[in-house]
Every structure is written in C-alpha cells, then in structure tokens.
Design an enzyme around this catalytic site. Structure first.
Site, PDB file in Angstrom:
ATOM      1  N   GLU A 271       0.845  -1.209   0.000  1.00 22.37           N
ATOM      2  CA  GLU A 271       0.000   0.000   0.000  1.00 22.37           C
ATOM      3  C   GLU A 271       0.874   1.250   0.000  1.00 22.37           C
ATOM      4  O   GLU A 271       0.525   2.261  -0.615  1.00 22.37           O
ATOM      5  CB  GLU A 271      -0.944   0.017   1.205  1.00 22.37           C
ATOM      6  CG  GLU A 271      -1.924  -1.141   1.261  1.00 22.37           C
ATOM      7  CD  GLU A 271      -2.745  -1.290  -0.002  1.00 22.37           C
ATOM      8  OE1 GLU A 271      -3.139  -0.273  -0.595  1.00 22.37           O
ATOM      9  OE2 GLU A 271      -2.985  -2.437  -0.415  1.00 22.37           O
ATOM     10  N   TRP A 274       1.828   1.772  -3.474  1.00 19.85           N
ATOM     11  CA  TRP A 274       0.750   2.417  -4.244  1.00 19.85           C
ATOM     12  C   TRP A 274       0.806   3.930  -4.043  1.00 19.85           C
ATOM     13  O   TRP A 274       0.600   4.711  -4.961  1.00 19.85           O
ATOM     14  CB  TRP A 274      -0.628   1.912  -3.789  1.00 19.85           C
ATOM     15  CG  TRP A 274      -1.098   0.684  -4.501  1.00 19.85           C
ATOM     16  CD1 TRP A 274      -1.167  -0.573  -3.989  1.00 19.85           C
ATOM     17  CD2 TRP A 274      -1.588   0.591  -5.860  1.00 19.85           C
ATOM     18  NE1 TRP A 274      -1.663  -1.437  -4.945  1.00 19.85           N
ATOM     19  CE2 TRP A 274      -1.927  -0.751  -6.093  1.00 19.85           C
ATOM     20  CE3 TRP A 274      -1.762   1.526  -6.893  1.00 19.85           C
ATOM     21  CZ2 TRP A 274      -2.438  -1.193  -7.316  1.00 19.85           C
ATOM     22  CZ3 TRP A 274      -2.266   1.084  -8.108  1.00 19.85           C
ATOM     23  CH2 TRP A 274      -2.591  -0.251  -8.305  1.00 19.85           C
ATOM     24  N   TRP A 302     -20.774  11.316 -19.661  1.00 10.97           N
ATOM     25  CA  TRP A 302     -21.403  11.192 -18.328  1.00 10.97           C
ATOM     26  C   TRP A 302     -22.737  11.928 -18.330  1.00 10.97           C
ATOM     27  O   TRP A 302     -22.845  13.015 -18.900  1.00 10.97           O
ATOM     28  CB  TRP A 302     -20.496  11.805 -17.255  1.00 10.97           C
ATOM     29  CG  TRP A 302     -19.120  11.220 -17.158  1.00 10.97           C
ATOM     30  CD1 TRP A 302     -17.948  11.834 -17.488  1.00 10.97           C
ATOM     31  CD2 TRP A 302     -18.761   9.908 -16.702  1.00 10.97           C
ATOM     32  NE1 TRP A 302     -16.883  10.995 -17.265  1.00 10.97           N
ATOM     33  CE2 TRP A 302     -17.349   9.802 -16.786  1.00 10.97           C
ATOM     34  CE3 TRP A 302     -19.490   8.810 -16.239  1.00 10.97           C
ATOM     35  CZ2 TRP A 302     -16.665   8.651 -16.421  1.00 10.97           C
ATOM     36  CZ3 TRP A 302     -18.794   7.670 -15.874  1.00 10.97           C
ATOM     37  CH2 TRP A 302     -17.401   7.595 -15.964  1.00 10.97           C
ATOM     38  N   ASN A 337     -10.951   1.810   2.627  1.00  9.26           N
ATOM     39  CA  ASN A 337     -10.526   1.698   1.229  1.00  9.26           C
ATOM     40  C   ASN A 337     -11.473   0.861   0.370  1.00  9.26           C
ATOM     41  O   ASN A 337     -11.792   1.236  -0.760  1.00  9.26           O
ATOM     42  CB  ASN A 337      -9.110   1.118   1.158  1.00  9.26           C
ATOM     43  CG  ASN A 337      -8.630   1.004  -0.274  1.00  9.26           C
ATOM     44  OD1 ASN A 337      -8.534   1.996  -0.982  1.00  9.26           O
ATOM     45  ND2 ASN A 337      -8.364  -0.217  -0.714  1.00  9.26           N
ATOM     46  N   TRP A 355     -16.279  10.914 -12.627  1.00 11.45           N
ATOM     47  CA  TRP A 355     -15.403  10.653 -11.479  1.00 11.45           C
ATOM     48  C   TRP A 355     -14.901  11.954 -10.867  1.00 11.45           C
ATOM     49  O   TRP A 355     -14.605  12.016  -9.670  1.00 11.45           O
ATOM     50  CB  TRP A 355     -14.224   9.751 -11.883  1.00 11.45           C
ATOM     51  CG  TRP A 355     -13.332  10.300 -12.976  1.00 11.45           C
ATOM     52  CD1 TRP A 355     -13.476  10.106 -14.319  1.00 11.45           C
ATOM     53  CD2 TRP A 355     -12.176  11.134 -12.821  1.00 11.45           C
ATOM     54  NE1 TRP A 355     -12.480  10.765 -15.007  1.00 11.45           N
ATOM     55  CE2 TRP A 355     -11.656  11.399 -14.109  1.00 11.45           C
ATOM     56  CE3 TRP A 355     -11.506  11.674 -11.722  1.00 11.45           C
ATOM     57  CZ2 TRP A 355     -10.520  12.179 -14.335  1.00 11.45           C
ATOM     58  CZ3 TRP A 355     -10.374  12.456 -11.936  1.00 11.45           C
ATOM     59  CH2 TRP A 355      -9.887  12.705 -13.235  1.00 11.45           C
ATOM     60  N   TRP A 378      -9.813   7.313  -7.858  1.00 11.82           N
ATOM     61  CA  TRP A 378     -11.017   7.595  -8.662  1.00 11.82           C
ATOM     62  C   TRP A 378     -10.836   7.146 -10.107  1.00 11.82           C
ATOM     63  O   TRP A 378     -11.741   6.558 -10.702  1.00 11.82           O
ATOM     64  CB  TRP A 378     -11.374   9.087  -8.588  1.00 11.82           C
ATOM     65  CG  TRP A 378     -12.238   9.349  -7.390  1.00 11.82           C
ATOM     66  CD1 TRP A 378     -11.828   9.795  -6.168  1.00 11.82           C
ATOM     67  CD2 TRP A 378     -13.643   9.104  -7.279  1.00 11.82           C
ATOM     68  NE1 TRP A 378     -12.899   9.841  -5.305  1.00 11.82           N
ATOM     69  CE2 TRP A 378     -14.024   9.440  -5.958  1.00 11.82           C
ATOM     70  CE3 TRP A 378     -14.620   8.637  -8.150  1.00 11.82           C
ATOM     71  CZ2 TRP A 378     -15.336   9.321  -5.505  1.00 11.82           C
ATOM     72  CZ3 TRP A 378     -15.933   8.520  -7.700  1.00 11.82           C
ATOM     73  CH2 TRP A 378     -16.281   8.855  -6.395  1.00 11.82           C
TER      74      TRP A 378
HETATM   75  C1  LIG Z   1     -11.658   6.396  -4.798  1.00 17.83           C
HETATM   76  C2  LIG Z   1     -10.508   6.399  -3.831  1.00 17.83           C
HETATM   77  C3  LIG Z   1     -10.081   7.603  -3.270  1.00 17.83           C
HETATM   78  C4  LIG Z   1      -8.998   7.645  -2.375  1.00 17.83           C
HETATM   79  N1  LIG Z   1      -8.596   8.853  -1.853  1.00 17.83           N
HETATM   80  C5  LIG Z   1      -7.516   8.910  -1.037  1.00 17.83           C
HETATM   81  C6  LIG Z   1      -7.067  10.154  -0.523  1.00 17.83           C
HETATM   82  O1  LIG Z   1      -7.610  11.221  -0.808  1.00 17.83           O
HETATM   83  N2  LIG Z   1      -5.992  10.129   0.330  1.00 17.83           N
HETATM   84  C7  LIG Z   1      -5.360   8.976   0.679  1.00 17.83           C
HETATM   85  O2  LIG Z   1      -4.394   9.012   1.440  1.00 17.83           O
HETATM   86  N3  LIG Z   1      -5.753   7.783   0.190  1.00 17.83           N
HETATM   87  C8  LIG Z   1      -6.820   7.710  -0.646  1.00 17.83           C
HETATM   88  N4  LIG Z   1      -7.236   6.498  -1.135  1.00 17.83           N
HETATM   89  C9  LIG Z   1      -6.463   5.289  -0.789  1.00 17.83           C
HETATM   90  C10 LIG Z   1      -6.942   4.531   0.474  1.00 17.83           C
HETATM   91  O3  LIG Z   1      -8.319   4.313   0.411  1.00 17.83           O
HETATM   92  C11 LIG Z   1      -6.606   5.269   1.769  1.00 17.83           C
HETATM   93  O4  LIG Z   1      -5.243   5.653   1.769  1.00 17.83           O
HETATM   94  C12 LIG Z   1      -6.843   4.383   2.986  1.00 17.83           C
HETATM   95  O5  LIG Z   1      -8.171   3.956   3.033  1.00 17.83           O
HETATM   96  C13 LIG Z   1      -6.485   5.147   4.252  1.00 17.83           C
HETATM   97  O6  LIG Z   1      -6.693   4.372   5.392  1.00 17.83           O
HETATM   98  P1  LIG Z   1      -5.450   3.744   6.197  1.00 17.83           P
HETATM   99  O7  LIG Z   1      -4.451   4.792   6.501  1.00 17.83           O
HETATM  100  O8  LIG Z   1      -6.018   2.992   7.354  1.00 17.83           O
HETATM  101  O9  LIG Z   1      -4.855   2.757   5.107  1.00 17.83           O
HETATM  102  P2  LIG Z   1      -3.903   1.490   5.209  1.00 17.83           P
HETATM  103  O10 LIG Z   1      -4.621   0.357   4.580  1.00 17.83           O
HETATM  104  O11 LIG Z   1      -3.404   1.299   6.578  1.00 17.83           O
HETATM  105  O12 LIG Z   1      -2.708   1.857   4.223  1.00 17.83           O
HETATM  106  C14 LIG Z   1      -1.514   2.500   4.687  1.00 17.83           C
HETATM  107  C15 LIG Z   1      -1.223   3.732   3.884  1.00 17.83           C
HETATM  108  O13 LIG Z   1      -0.933   3.389   2.532  1.00 17.83           O
HETATM  109  C16 LIG Z   1      -1.438   4.408   1.664  1.00 17.83           C
HETATM  110  N5  LIG Z   1      -2.427   3.800   0.771  1.00 17.83           N
HETATM  111  C17 LIG Z   1      -3.223   2.744   1.040  1.00 17.83           C
HETATM  112  N6  LIG Z   1      -3.963   2.423  -0.052  1.00 17.83           N
HETATM  113  C18 LIG Z   1      -3.611   3.307  -1.005  1.00 17.83           C
HETATM  114  C19 LIG Z   1      -4.020   3.492  -2.352  1.00 17.83           C
HETATM  115  N7  LIG Z   1      -4.929   2.695  -2.939  1.00 17.83           N
HETATM  116  N8  LIG Z   1      -3.483   4.514  -3.038  1.00 17.83           N
HETATM  117  C20 LIG Z   1      -2.556   5.314  -2.482  1.00 17.83           C
HETATM  118  N9  LIG Z   1      -2.128   5.177  -1.215  1.00 17.83           N
HETATM  119  C21 LIG Z   1      -2.638   4.189  -0.485  1.00 17.83           C
HETATM  120  C22 LIG Z   1      -2.087   5.460   2.525  1.00 17.83           C
HETATM  121  O14 LIG Z   1      -1.167   6.497   2.738  1.00 17.83           O
HETATM  122  C23 LIG Z   1      -2.384   4.702   3.805  1.00 17.83           C
HETATM  123  O15 LIG Z   1      -2.418   5.532   4.945  1.00 17.83           O
HETATM  124  C24 LIG Z   1      -8.324   6.440  -2.035  1.00 17.83           C
HETATM  125  C25 LIG Z   1      -8.755   5.238  -2.596  1.00 17.83           C
HETATM  126  C26 LIG Z   1      -9.833   5.207  -3.486  1.00 17.83           C
HETATM  127  C27 LIG Z   1     -10.266   3.905  -4.065  1.00 17.83           C
END
Ligand SMILES: Cc1cc2nc3c(=O)[nH]c(=O)nc-3n(C[C@H](O)[C@H](O)[C@H](O)COP(=O)(O)OP(=O)(O)OC[C@H]3O[C@@H](n4cnc5c(N)ncnc54)[C@H](O)[C@@H]3O)c2cc1C
Length: 446
Positions: A271, A274, A302, A337, A355, A378
């Site tokens: 993650e 990512w 759209w 997520n 989106w 998105w």
């Molecule tokens: C439509 C959509 C919009 C999103 N918008 C954002 C946003 O504005 N800001 C944001 O930080 N994340 C975003 N994410 C990614 C992800 O959903 C969140 O980072 C995550 O839910 C945050 O919770 P956590 O810190 O407990 O994540 P954890 O699962 O603990 O992950 C650890 C860290 O990894 C990073 N991460 C995890 N998944 C992703 C991912 N898919 N893409 C990029 N980084 C990731 C984040 O920094 C996160 O804090 C988005 C995902 C989707 C599908």
C-alpha cells in the site's frame, strides 16, 4: 552560512525532515516558516477537515520545534511575495524546502525559487514526499512506469533510504516575530464532525497501535470495513506528521521481527508503494489532475444528474453498502478503502456521474484528501486511469456487501434502518445501469 529559512508545507514534523536537517547542518540560525496561501484556502476542493487537521498539526509542530530551542513562524499571503520578503528581512542566505508533486505547488515553487534567487538567496530543495523519489523508480530507458506491478518490482529492488534523525537543537534569528496561528473560524471554516488526533506524537502512537496488532493480520483483515484493521495513518502521511521513509524502515523491521506474518505485512508495504506510485504518476503525467490518464475517456458522455449525485453524497441511494459508506465519510472524514472503491464505482458506473465530481467531494470531506492518491483511486474505479479496473468489470454493490460485510455489521452501524421494509428503494436499477455504462464506454472507445 549565518541564516536560513526552512519552508514547511506538507511535511509537518521534525524527524526525518530532509530540508530541516540540511538547514540546521549548514546554517547557524534557522527560521522555520509556514505560509497560509489564500489560493489554497479558496480552492474549490478544500474542506474543513483538512484545514482543521492542518491547524492542529502546525500547533503540534510549533511545540516540537520549541522543544529543540526553535519555533514556527507563521505568515499569510502569496508565498512568492511573502518568502522573498522574509528572506530579505532576516538576511537569509538560503531557503530550504521539501519538493511537492502537485501541479499548483510546482508552479508556485518555481516562482518562489526565481524570486529568491534574483535577490541572492539560494534555494535548496529535497525529495521527501515518497520513500523513493518520482525520478528514482524509472524504466531502464529512463521513462516513468504507468503500470503498478512492474513499478512495485523496481521499487522493491532499490535499497531503502535511511531516515534522518531529528535535529538536536535549533537556533532561530533573534527579534523575529510570528503572526498568531489563525483559528479555523478565522480561516472561514467550521468543522461539524469530531476532530481526529494530529501531530508527530499522535502519528507515532497510531503506528505503534497498528504494529502491535492489526499489522500481523493486515492482508486478511484489510478488506472488511467492520474490522478496524487498517493503520489509519493516511492523514499523517498526507500532512507529513509521519515520514514515509521512517515508516518504510519500521515496516522493514517488523518484517524481520515477525517472519511468521511476513505475507500479511508485505501487503501493507504494498500500500505504501501504491502511495509512491500515484505520486510518481502525478509528477510525470500532470494532466491526470484535470483529465483522464487515458485521454480517449475525456469524451465519455457522463449524464451528471444533480439529483443522483446529491443522493450519493447524502447516503440516500437505497443501496445499503453505498449509503453506509457515504454516511461514514460525512460523519467521520474517513472512509475504508474497500468502500472508497465501491462508492466510486457506483457513482461512475451506476449513476453515470463523472469521477471528477466524486473526486472533489472526497477532497472536501476527507481528513486525508490527497490529490495524487484520490485521483489515482477515482481514475482506477472509473476505468480511466493507469492500470485501471477494466471498464467491463463493474462492481455489483450487493455482492460486494455480501463478500466484505457478510454479517451486515458495517451497514448496521451506519444504516440501521437498512433491514426494515421502510428502507429507501434503490434510486437506479444496477443491471440496467450496468448496460448503459458499458454503452457509454464503448461509444467513447469508438
Ligand atoms: C476512490 C478512492 C479515493 C482515495 N482517496 C484517497 C485520498 O484522498 N488520500 C489517501 O491518502 N488515500 C486515498 N485512497 C487510498 C486509500 O483508500 C486510503 O489511503 C486508505 O483507506 C487510508 O486508510 P489507512 O491509513 O487505514 O490505510 P492502510 O490500509 O493502513 O494503508 C496505509 C497507507 O498506505 C497508503 N495507501 C493505502 N492504499 C492506497 C491506495 N490505494 N493509493 C494510495 N495510497 C494508499 C495510505 O497512505 C495509507 O495511509 C483512495 C482510494 C480510493 C479507491
């Protein structure tokens, strides 16, 4: 050198801060400064959660700098005017900052750099926002990756950078004063949801809680919104109250300490990759900030119906998992997520709303709203992005709920009325909308 400025932006910490460490190493006196930029505060995608979080993180940064003998200096205005003036006022020989990847920040920084240099103030910039910089994970021909899997392989093949320690002491220029830290109301915002904890100490505690528990079952637990099994580090990473390199280093140590849980923890590391990937994409393909990564999809027709969009925003679609997720977002400033993927798919493929409308709504309501990650998420869900979900694979909200909320616990928390017969009828029919979405994509492709 005698005096230097350190410009803090979204790196609100003292540990592993490349610009701060370099400035303290090179200059006798250092002035850490944060500038409230009206252009950012008035942008259409800004919302109270991020501004409230920023204020709390700045307050905490000031305290941490004071523990080292320094403090934070607050200013307001256009950075291209404020910073060169401040550099002249304190006779700074150099200004230090950590680089950004967003188009607005890059243009702003180029202007600040040109103006400072024209006044004889040198500029030193550092890579900070990611574990590996956007120019260090490239294909063998020097071009950026646009697909995640080979990017992540190349990322993993690189040695991890060593995090820098917190400076021992900071001496600020005598006689320099700061504006007071504004209140949220003074900035024109009201937070109507509970505040979450912010600052370096809170980030460390959040990591410790995660490392001691959920990390060892991350891969199995992370897809179930009813379980609190993700790290919740996203706002900290967003505002830099934790360093991504420090975090990657800790994950590396955890992998060594818990060989039995290696597979689970590796998924967490993925993650973080990512996160680096989407920042690298934004840096090299800035067009994603305003359009589709796959430009042919800019022509997607759209329908953008206001009534459907409003129902989605308010959690009134009649699809319990979507409504529960949107209510979680509206009430807490965070969304799991798996749910972000479900509601993004639903807005675009079921409601046929662009989106970009959802992207902006998320930015306005999330504490962790981040252009690169949000845009990447998105565009992935809308099938317009890098290695996107193929357009013909459309999430079915009912089967997603059955799979990831099998006992309905998450739905029950946010939409307790979902099991009653009086619950809202679905605003659209999934099967019909699916066919219409496919037609929309086929038309754009041809
Ligand atoms: C439509 C959509 C919009 C999103 N918008 C954002 C946003 O504005 N800001 C944001 O930080 N994340 C975003 N994410 C990614 C992800 O959903 C969140 O980072 C995550 O839910 C945050 O919770 P956590 O810190 O407990 O994540 P954890 O699962 O603990 O992950 C650890 C860290 O990894 C990073 N991460 C995890 N998944 C992703 C991912 N898919 N893409 C990029 N980084 C990731 C984040 O920094 C996160 O804090 C988005 C995902 C989707 C599908």
């Amino acid at each position: 050198m005698k005096r230097a400025l350190v410009w803090f932006r979204r790196d609100l910490r003292t540990v592993d801060h490349p610009a701060l460490a370099a400035a303290v190493g090179q200059a006798e006196q250092v002035a850490p400064v944060f500038v409230f930029d009206p252009a950012i505060l008035k942008a259409p995608d800004i919302g109270p959660p991020r501004v409230a979080y920023l204020l709390a993180a700045l307050d905490s940064l000031d305290k941490n700098l004071r523990e080292l003998g320094g403090r934070l200096f607050i200013r307001s205005g256009s950075p291209a005017e404020v910073l060169p003036a401040l550099a002249q006022q304190i006779k700074a020989e150099a200004i230090f900052w950590n680089d950004d990847v967003e188009p607005y920040a890059l243009a702003r920084d180029a202007e600040v750099q040109a103006r400072c240099q024209s006044l004889g103030c040198a500029v030193q910039r550092f890579q900070d926002q990611t574990v590996h910089g956007p120019d260090s994970v490239l294909k063998s021909d020097g071009t950026p990756y646009a697909v995640f899997t080979p990017y992540s392989r190349a990322w993993l093949a690189r040695p991890l950078p060593k995090p820098l320690p917190r400076p021992k002491t900071i001496t600020t220029p005598a006689g320099l004063s700061s504006d007071p830290l504004p209140s949220l109301a003074e900035l024109g915002f009201t937070l109507r949801i509970p505040m979450i904890s912010s600052g370096e100490k809170a980030a460390l505690d959040t990591w410790k809680t995660f490392a001691a528990g959920p990390a060892s079952s991350y891969a199995s637990g992370r897809n179930f919104p009813a379980l609190d099994s993700t790290s919740r580090l996203s706002p900290h990473l967003r505002f830099g109250t934790i360093s991504p390199r420090w975090l990657a280093d800790r994950v590396d140590r955890l992998l060594a300490e818990q060989p039995a849980h290696r597979k689970e923890i590796e998924v967490f590391r993925q993650e973080l990759i990512w996160r680096d990937f989407y920042k690298t994409i934004l840096r090299h393909f800035p067009r994603v900030a305003t359009g589709c990564f796959k430009p042919e999809y800019d022509a997607l027709g759209w329908e953008n119906r206001d009534d459907l969009f409003t129902a989605w925003c308010e959690g009134r679609t009649g699809y319990p998992i979507v409504d529960a997720a949107m209510r979680q977002l509206n009430a807490t400033g965070w969304m799991h997520n798996r749910l972000r993927m479900i509601v993004a798919s639903f807005l675009t493929k079921d409601l046929l709303v662009s989106w970009q409308w959802g992207e902006r709504y998320f930015m306005q309501h999330l504490f962790d709203g981040d252009l690169a990650a949000n845009n990447g998420g998105w565009q992935w869900a809308a099938s317009t992005g890098t290695d996107a979900q193929p357009y013909f694979r459309i999430f079915n909200p009912a089967s997603q709920a059955e799979k990831f909320d099998p006992e309905g616990r998450f739905i029950e928390t946010w939409v307790p009325e979902a099991t009653s017969l009086r619950y809202l009828p679905p605003i659209v029919d999934h099967a019909t909308q699916r066919t219409r979405a496919l037609a929309l994509f086929q038309a754009a492709r041809s």
